[in-house]
Scaffold this motif. Structure first.
Motif, PDB file in Angstrom:
ATOM      1  N   TYR A 239       3.451  -0.392 -19.761  1.00  0.00           N
ATOM      2  CA  TYR A 239       3.136   0.289 -18.280  1.00  0.00           C
ATOM      3  C   TYR A 239       1.735   0.448 -18.494  1.00  0.00           C
ATOM      4  N   LYS A 240       1.077   0.610 -17.296  1.00  0.00           N
ATOM      5  CA  LYS A 240      -0.328   0.987 -17.066  1.00  0.00           C
ATOM      6  C   LYS A 240      -0.153   2.473 -16.618  1.00  0.00           C
ATOM      7  N   ILE A 241      -0.797   3.403 -17.550  1.00  0.00           N
ATOM      8  CA  ILE A 241      -0.723   4.674 -17.186  1.00  0.00           C
ATOM      9  C   ILE A 241      -1.974   5.449 -16.720  1.00  0.00           C
ATOM     10  N   ARG A 242      -1.957   6.249 -15.993  1.00  0.00           N
ATOM     11  CA  ARG A 242      -2.876   7.422 -15.748  1.00  0.00           C
ATOM     12  C   ARG A 242      -2.220   8.779 -15.649  1.00  0.00           C
ATOM     13  N   THR A 243      -2.508   9.760 -16.355  1.00  0.00           N
ATOM     14  CA  THR A 243      -2.105  10.949 -16.436  1.00  0.00           C
ATOM     15  C   THR A 243      -2.935  12.080 -15.699  1.00  0.00           C
ATOM     16  N   ALA A 244      -2.177  13.188 -15.569  1.00  0.00           N
ATOM     17  CA  ALA A 244      -2.881  14.300 -15.122  1.00  0.00           C
ATOM     18  C   ALA A 244      -1.803  15.609 -15.500  1.00  0.00           C
TER      19      ALA A 244
ATOM     20  N   LEU B 154       4.380  22.817 -12.350  1.00  0.00           N
ATOM     21  CA  LEU B 154       3.017  22.582 -12.716  1.00  0.00           C
ATOM     22  C   LEU B 154       2.130  23.979 -12.716  1.00  0.00           C
ATOM     23  N   PRO B 155       0.920  23.971 -13.275  1.00  0.00           N
ATOM     24  CA  PRO B 155       0.095  25.212 -13.400  1.00  0.00           C
ATOM     25  C   PRO B 155      -0.199  25.635 -12.113  1.00  0.00           C
ATOM     26  N   ASP B 156      -0.574  24.732 -11.039  1.00  0.00           N
ATOM     27  CA  ASP B 156      -0.880  25.030  -9.715  1.00  0.00           C
ATOM     28  C   ASP B 156      -0.048  24.790  -8.529  1.00  0.00           C
ATOM     29  N   GLY B 157       1.145  24.854  -8.761  1.00  0.00           N
ATOM     30  CA  GLY B 157       2.047  24.411  -7.752  1.00  0.00           C
ATOM     31  C   GLY B 157       3.232  23.876  -8.496  1.00  0.00           C
ATOM     32  N   ARG B 158       4.071  23.268  -7.177  1.00  0.00           N
ATOM     33  CA  ARG B 158       5.312  22.577  -7.906  1.00  0.00           C
ATOM     34  C   ARG B 158       4.997  21.021  -7.421  1.00  0.00           C
ATOM     35  N   GLY B 159       5.817  20.157  -8.236  1.00  0.00           N
ATOM     36  CA  GLY B 159       5.900  18.656  -8.027  1.00  0.00           C
ATOM     37  C   GLY B 159       6.207  18.484  -6.590  1.00  0.00           C
TER      38      GLY B 159
ATOM     39  N   GLU C 141       2.129  15.792 -15.833  1.00  0.00           N
ATOM     40  CA  GLU C 141       2.920  16.778 -16.825  1.00  0.00           C
ATOM     41  C   GLU C 141       2.191  17.542 -17.569  1.00  0.00           C
ATOM     42  N   ASP C 142       2.341  19.098 -17.252  1.00  0.00           N
ATOM     43  CA  ASP C 142       1.349  20.191 -17.989  1.00  0.00           C
ATOM     44  C   ASP C 142       1.961  20.476 -19.272  1.00  0.00           C
ATOM     45  N   HIS C 143       3.008  20.048 -19.925  1.00  0.00           N
ATOM     46  CA  HIS C 143       3.285  20.343 -21.346  1.00  0.00           C
ATOM     47  C   HIS C 143       2.526  19.178 -22.210  1.00  0.00           C
ATOM     48  N   HIS C 144       1.683  19.690 -22.931  1.00  0.00           N
ATOM     49  CA  HIS C 144       0.903  18.665 -23.730  1.00  0.00           C
ATOM     50  C   HIS C 144       1.607  17.785 -24.583  1.00  0.00           C
TER      51      HIS C 144
ATOM     52  N   VAL D 287       4.365   4.192  -9.016  1.00  0.00           N
ATOM     53  CA  VAL D 287       5.422   5.010  -9.270  1.00  0.00           C
ATOM     54  C   VAL D 287       4.968   6.320  -9.702  1.00  0.00           C
ATOM     55  N   LEU D 288       5.421   7.386  -9.238  1.00  0.00           N
ATOM     56  CA  LEU D 288       4.751   8.688  -9.707  1.00  0.00           C
ATOM     57  C   LEU D 288       5.903   9.387 -10.694  1.00  0.00           C
ATOM     58  N   ILE D 289       5.643   9.998 -11.485  1.00  0.00           N
ATOM     59  CA  ILE D 289       6.499  10.402 -12.459  1.00  0.00           C
ATOM     60  C   ILE D 289       5.915  11.845 -12.706  1.00  0.00           C
ATOM     61  N   SER D 290       6.677  12.902 -12.136  1.00  0.00           N
ATOM     62  CA  SER D 290       5.880  14.223 -12.082  1.00  0.00           C
ATOM     63  C   SER D 290       7.166  15.312 -12.547  1.00  0.00           C
TER      64      SER D 290
END
Length: 549
Positions: free
Chosen positions: A452-457, A481-486, A434-437, A474-477
């Protein structure tokens, strides 16, 4: 060392940048170089900076012009700017510099001690400002969020009404069929973008409210939290109404017809409205006397109709009043009749015939909302081959809305209310993109609290880097996004892993075409912002349930 203390240095001469990097070499600083105004603007979009050291004389856009653009943007207008120049003309540069927001000047060659001293001052100010902001995120945050939310909701609603009315007038003015079709297409694009822009900032508010609800707060603060939550849901409902109206007018709204028990639909609608009714001390009297109250319909859309009529009745009724819900079957029993009667402000006689028109409201005085709900109710009832009409004796005499639907045989089994999935087990590994801070921050906190165990981008590039060394389940996207689409991210992850991952799409775009595109790309679930955390948990549960043991 604090890796978040960033300093942006801008100069078109690489050797000057190397000098600045040498002078400011410090483990507490992270120096980001830019050799042009354009590169500086890109860096400012990507990261937060405590200070900007800017050369005045640059080819193309000058330092003054760049500073002016920076100060015009809300996100960057607070960043202090130190100008560097080899040709300091005192009066001219002072006026220009301070006009665009400079805080200081340094002339070349630069005195290292002076430069480091000034930088230390602004870095220290940045640290203290950030620390102060963190300290202030307490109970006061609820009141501040309420004020900001109400202000933004009012402004957005006014803008939404003006834009929608202007679009409607334009469409009606177009006579040629080709022009009308193009206008409708333009309206869809406009509504989709408007939906995205309005929904996106609502998600962190919803998540923040959920976080605040889990904190021990005084009753007064909890009332403020509940007010924020109601207003955010109202804003989301207004956006949904506008999109539903567009779907109906374009013939894109589809019903999932099946046997439906009307009394169950009414009870679910009352349940959804119950908190608002209780807060207003409004009593609902149920006289559900119809026998065989079964119709062929879409459960969710009929629930939307009854919910809309109930919330309208509550909104236009005084505290402590009564709303009566009656059902019966017509003689000889071919129709199921539902009546919702209130003791509210009633409808002006000159508006009864227009009450179901889009953007129309029945009372003379101003009320909240866009006046879309009844237009949508009428369209949905007519799509069920039914009818809806209203009676009112005039202002302050209350109103009675009547819905007639075709009764069907009770032999077929009515649809059931969707059951709630149990919460997924703790420790599920998630990759959240998610690009919205603010959305990413609040959502991450909620997910971590649930185990949950989380990694973010924040971009496709970051997500792919994380995926190379993190075996997520599981991907939650976000879709945008700034450099393309989910959808592009999902395709690349599928290639990387050899099979598509379980994936949930998040998006401010909620049109049917948007949902279909995400499904075709491989997203099993599509959640439209603002995302209720309970709905996200349900989506995770459904995906985890399908995974092999």
């Amino acid at each position: 060392m604090d890796p978040s203390i960033n300093i942006l240095i801008v100069d078109d001469e690489p050797k000057n940048l190397r000098v600045l990097e040498s002078l400011l070499d410090d483990p507490d600083y992270r120096l980001v170089r830019a050799e042009s105004a354009e590169a500086a603007l890109l860096a400012l979009v990507a990261e937060e900076f405590a200070l900007l050291i800017l050369d005045i004389q640059m080819p193309g856009m000058t330092g003054f012009e760049l500073a002016q653009m920076i100060k015009e943007r809300r996100r960057t207008q607070h960043i202090p700017i130190i100008f560097l120049t080899a040709h300091y003309r005192e009066d001219e540069h002072a006026v220009l510099g301070y006009d665009v927001g400079a805080v200081d000047y340094l002339t070349k060659p630069i005195n290292p001690q002076v430069l480091r001293s000034k930088v230390n001052v602004f870095v220290d100010l940045f640290r203290k400002t950030r620390a102060l902001a963190a300290m202030n995120r307490t109970a006061q945050a609820a009141e501040d969020a309420l004020r900001i939310a109400n202000t933004e909701l009012a402004a957005r609603n006014e803008a939404l009404l003006r834009e929608a009315e202007e679009r409607e007038r334009r469409i009606r003015a177009e006579s040629a069929q080709a022009e009308a079709e193009e206008a409708n297409a333009a309206k869809d694009r406009f509504l989709a973008m408007l939906s995205h822009e309005l929904r996106t900032p609502l998600s962190p508010i919803v998540h923040a409210v959920t976080l605040l609800e889990e904190i021990e707060c005084p009753p007064a603060i909890r009332e403020h939290i509940a007010t924020i939550q109601r207003n955010v849901r109202l804003e989301a409902r207004l956006i949904d109404d506008l999109l539903d109206l567009a779907r109906i007018r374009n013939g894109k709204l589809r019903l999932e017809l099946q046997p439906v028990e009307i009394h169950e639909v009414l009870r679910q609608a009352i349940k959804i409205c119950q908190s608002e009714l209780t807060a207003r001390r409004i009593q609902v009297v149920e006289k559900l006397e119809a026998s065989g109250a079964q119709v062929r319909g879409d459960f969710a859309r009929l629930q939307q109709v009854f919910w809309n009529l109930l919330t309208n009745a509550a909104k236009f009724s005084p505290d402590g009043s009564v709303i009566e819900i009656r059902t019966r079957t017509s003689d000889p029993g071919s129709l199921v009749v539902v009546e919702i009667a209130d003791q509210g402000v009633g409808i002006a006689p000159d508006k009864v015939d227009r009450i179901f028109d889009a953007f129309e409201q029945g009372a003379h005085h101003s009320q909240t909302g866009l006046g879309l709900g009844l237009a949508i109710c009428k369209a949905l009832v007519q799509m069920h081959s039914g009818d809806i009409f209203v009676r009112s004796e005039g202002m302050n005499q209350g109103s009675t809305f009547t819905i007639q639907l075709i009764q069907t045989s009770s032999d077929s089994q009515p649809s059931e209310v969707q059951k709630t999935e149990p919460a997924p087990p703790p420790g599920v590994r998630l990759l959240v993109v998610e690009d919205h801070h603010d959305t990413l921050t609040t959502l991450t906190r909620l997910l971590e609290r649930r185990g949950y165990k989380i990694r973010t981008a924040g971009s496709i590039t970051e997500a792919l880097a994380v995926a190379r060394e993190y075996d997520f389940e599981v991907l939650i996207s976000d879709i945008g996004l700034p450099d393309g689409r989910g959808t592009e991210l999902l395709e690349q992850l599928t290639t990387m892993r050899g099979q598509p991952p379980a994936a949930i799409a998040m998006s401010g775009f909620g049109m049917d075409d948007d949902l279909e595109r995400s499904r075709q790309a491989g997203f099993t679930e599509h959640l439209t912002k603002p995302i209720e955390f309970a709905a996200l948990q349900q989506a995770i549960s459904r995906l985890v349930k399908k995974m092999p043991a």
